[in-house]
Write an enzyme that holds these catalytic residues in place. Structure first.
Site, PDB file in Angstrom:
ATOM      1  N   ASP A   1       0.863  -1.176   0.000  1.00 39.31           N
ATOM      2  CA  ASP A   1       0.000   0.000   0.000  1.00 39.31           C
ATOM      3  C   ASP A   1       0.906   1.234   0.000  1.00 39.31           C
ATOM      4  O   ASP A   1       1.338   1.682  -1.061  1.00 39.31           O
ATOM      5  CB  ASP A   1      -0.893  -0.121   1.241  1.00 39.31           C
ATOM      6  CG  ASP A   1      -1.938   0.956   1.373  1.00 39.31           C
ATOM      7  OD1 ASP A   1      -2.245   1.610   0.378  1.00 39.31           O
ATOM      8  OD2 ASP A   1      -2.460   1.148   2.488  1.00 39.31           O
TER       9      ASP A   1
ATOM     10  N   LYS B   1      -1.087  -0.912  -4.619  1.00 35.56           N
ATOM     11  CA  LYS B   1      -1.866   0.305  -4.885  1.00 35.56           C
ATOM     12  C   LYS B   1      -0.873   1.408  -5.243  1.00 35.56           C
ATOM     13  O   LYS B   1      -0.391   2.118  -4.358  1.00 35.56           O
ATOM     14  CB  LYS B   1      -2.641   0.732  -3.636  1.00 35.56           C
ATOM     15  CG  LYS B   1      -3.690  -0.248  -3.161  1.00 35.56           C
ATOM     16  CD  LYS B   1      -4.404   0.331  -1.931  1.00 35.56           C
ATOM     17  CE  LYS B   1      -5.197  -0.706  -1.213  1.00 35.56           C
ATOM     18  NZ  LYS B   1      -5.716  -0.221   0.084  1.00 35.56           N
TER      19      LYS B   1
HETATM   20  P1  IMP Z   1       1.846  -0.576   3.776  1.00 29.67           P
HETATM   21  O1  IMP Z   1       2.871  -0.558   4.866  1.00 29.67           O
HETATM   22  O2  IMP Z   1       1.071   0.713   3.737  1.00 29.67           O
HETATM   23  O3  IMP Z   1       2.379  -0.944   2.423  1.00 29.67           O
HETATM   24  O4  IMP Z   1       0.737  -1.613   4.199  1.00 29.67           O
HETATM   25  C1  IMP Z   1       0.915  -2.939   4.176  1.00 29.67           C
HETATM   26  C2  IMP Z   1      -0.108  -3.647   5.042  1.00 29.67           C
HETATM   27  O5  IMP Z   1      -1.308  -2.878   5.286  1.00 29.67           O
HETATM   28  C3  IMP Z   1      -0.578  -4.871   4.301  1.00 29.67           C
HETATM   29  O6  IMP Z   1       0.295  -5.970   4.519  1.00 29.67           O
HETATM   30  C4  IMP Z   1      -1.958  -5.082   4.874  1.00 29.67           C
HETATM   31  O7  IMP Z   1      -1.891  -5.815   6.065  1.00 29.67           O
HETATM   32  C5  IMP Z   1      -2.463  -3.677   5.174  1.00 29.67           C
HETATM   33  N1  IMP Z   1      -3.319  -3.163   4.069  1.00 29.67           N
HETATM   34  C6  IMP Z   1      -3.038  -2.174   3.203  1.00 29.67           C
HETATM   35  N2  IMP Z   1      -4.051  -1.969   2.335  1.00 29.67           N
HETATM   36  C7  IMP Z   1      -5.001  -2.883   2.655  1.00 29.67           C
HETATM   37  C8  IMP Z   1      -6.298  -3.191   2.102  1.00 29.67           C
HETATM   38  O8  IMP Z   1      -6.806  -2.601   1.129  1.00 29.67           O
HETATM   39  N3  IMP Z   1      -6.972  -4.193   2.732  1.00 29.67           N
HETATM   40  C9  IMP Z   1      -6.483  -4.891   3.793  1.00 29.67           C
HETATM   41  N4  IMP Z   1      -5.286  -4.628   4.333  1.00 29.67           N
HETATM   42  C10 IMP Z   1      -4.542  -3.639   3.773  1.00 29.67           C
END
Ligand code: IMP
Length: 180
Positions: A105, A133
Site C-alpha cells: 500500500d 496500490k
Molecule cells: P503498507 O505498509 O502501507 O504498504 O501496508 C501494508 C499492510 O497494510 C498490508 O500488509 C496489509 O496488512 C495492510 N493493508 C493495506 N491496504 C489494505 C487493504 O486494502 N486491505 C487490507 N489490508 C490492507
C-alpha cells in the site's frame, strides 16, 4: 454464500483470476531460481493464503519461513512503524530470499522488512506481492513479482482483513463502508 450482515461486499478479483495469475507467478519464479537455494518468507497474517497457493506452483526444493508483523497504525492505515511479533527460525545468510506480501500500500512495511532482512546477509532479496496500490506509494520499493495493480480502494479476502475479518473469502472483495 458469505454473509456479511452489516456491510455490502462485491467481487473485485475472482478466485479464478487469482488462481491463474498465481500460477503464472509460480512458473516465473521456478524459471528464475533454478539451481539456487531459495527461502520463501511469508509475512503474516495477510500472506498466508497467497503463500500457500504460490509455493505449490514453485517447482523447486525451496524452504519456507514466516515473519509476524504488527503495525502500530489503526485498522486501515499503515503507520510505517512495524513490530516483529514472530521472527525467522533459521539464519538466512547466503540464501536467496523471496518475501511474500499480501498487498503493498504505502510501501512502509515492506521497506522496513527489506532493511531488516538485508542486514542478515542473504545472497539476494526479491519481493512478491499479490496486490499493489501505486497511487498510495510513499516509499518506492521494487516489486519483482506482482499479481495485480489496484486502485486506491480498501480490499478484503484471500488473506486480507478488515478489522481481522473476511480473510477467508476466496476472492478479493470490496467492502462498502471500509474506508482508508
Ligand atoms: P503498507 O505498509 O502501507 O504498504 O501496508 C501494508 C499492510 O497494510 C498490508 O500488509 C496489509 O496488512 C495492510 N493493508 C493495506 N491496504 C489494505 C487493504 O486494502 N486491505 C487490507 N489490508 C490492507
Amino acid at each position: 454464500m458469505f454473509e456479511i450482515p452489516d456491510k455490502k461486499l462485491s467481487i473485485l478479483i475472482s478466485a479464478d483470476k487469482i488462481a491463474a495469475r498465481v500460477k503464472e507467478l509460480g512458473a516465473e519464479i521456478t524459471r528464475e531460481y533454478r539451481g539456487k537455494e531459495v527461502v520463501v518468507v511469508g509475512v503474516l497474517k495477510g500472506s498466508f493464503i497467497f503463500m500457500a497457493d504460490l509455493v505449490r506452483h514453485i517447482e523447486l526444493p525451496i524452504t519456507l519461513e514466516f515473519m509476524g508483523i504488527a503495525s502500530y497504525g489503526d485498522e486501515t492505515k499503515s503507520s510505517g512503524v512495524v513490530r516483529i511479533t514472530s521472527d525467522l527460525t533459521k539464519p538466512i545468510d547466503g540464501k536467496h530470499l523471496i518475501i511474500v506480501e499480501d498487498i503493498i500500500d504505502t510501501g512502509l512495511t515492506i521497506d522496513y522488512l527489506l532493511d531488516n532482512l538485508t542486514t542478515r546477509h542473504p545472497a539476494s532479496v526479491k519481493i512478491c506481492a499479490l496486490l499493489h496500490k501505486p497511487e498510495r506509494a510513499v516509499k518506492q520499493v521494487p516489486i519483482d513479482y506482482l499479481g495485480f495493480n489496484i486502485a486506491n480502494q480498501f480490499v478484503v479476502g484471500y488473506g486480507l482483513d478488515f478489522a481481522q475479518k473476511y480473510r477467508n473469502l476466496p476472492f478479493i472483495g470490496l467492502v462498502e463502508g471500509a474506508s482508508e
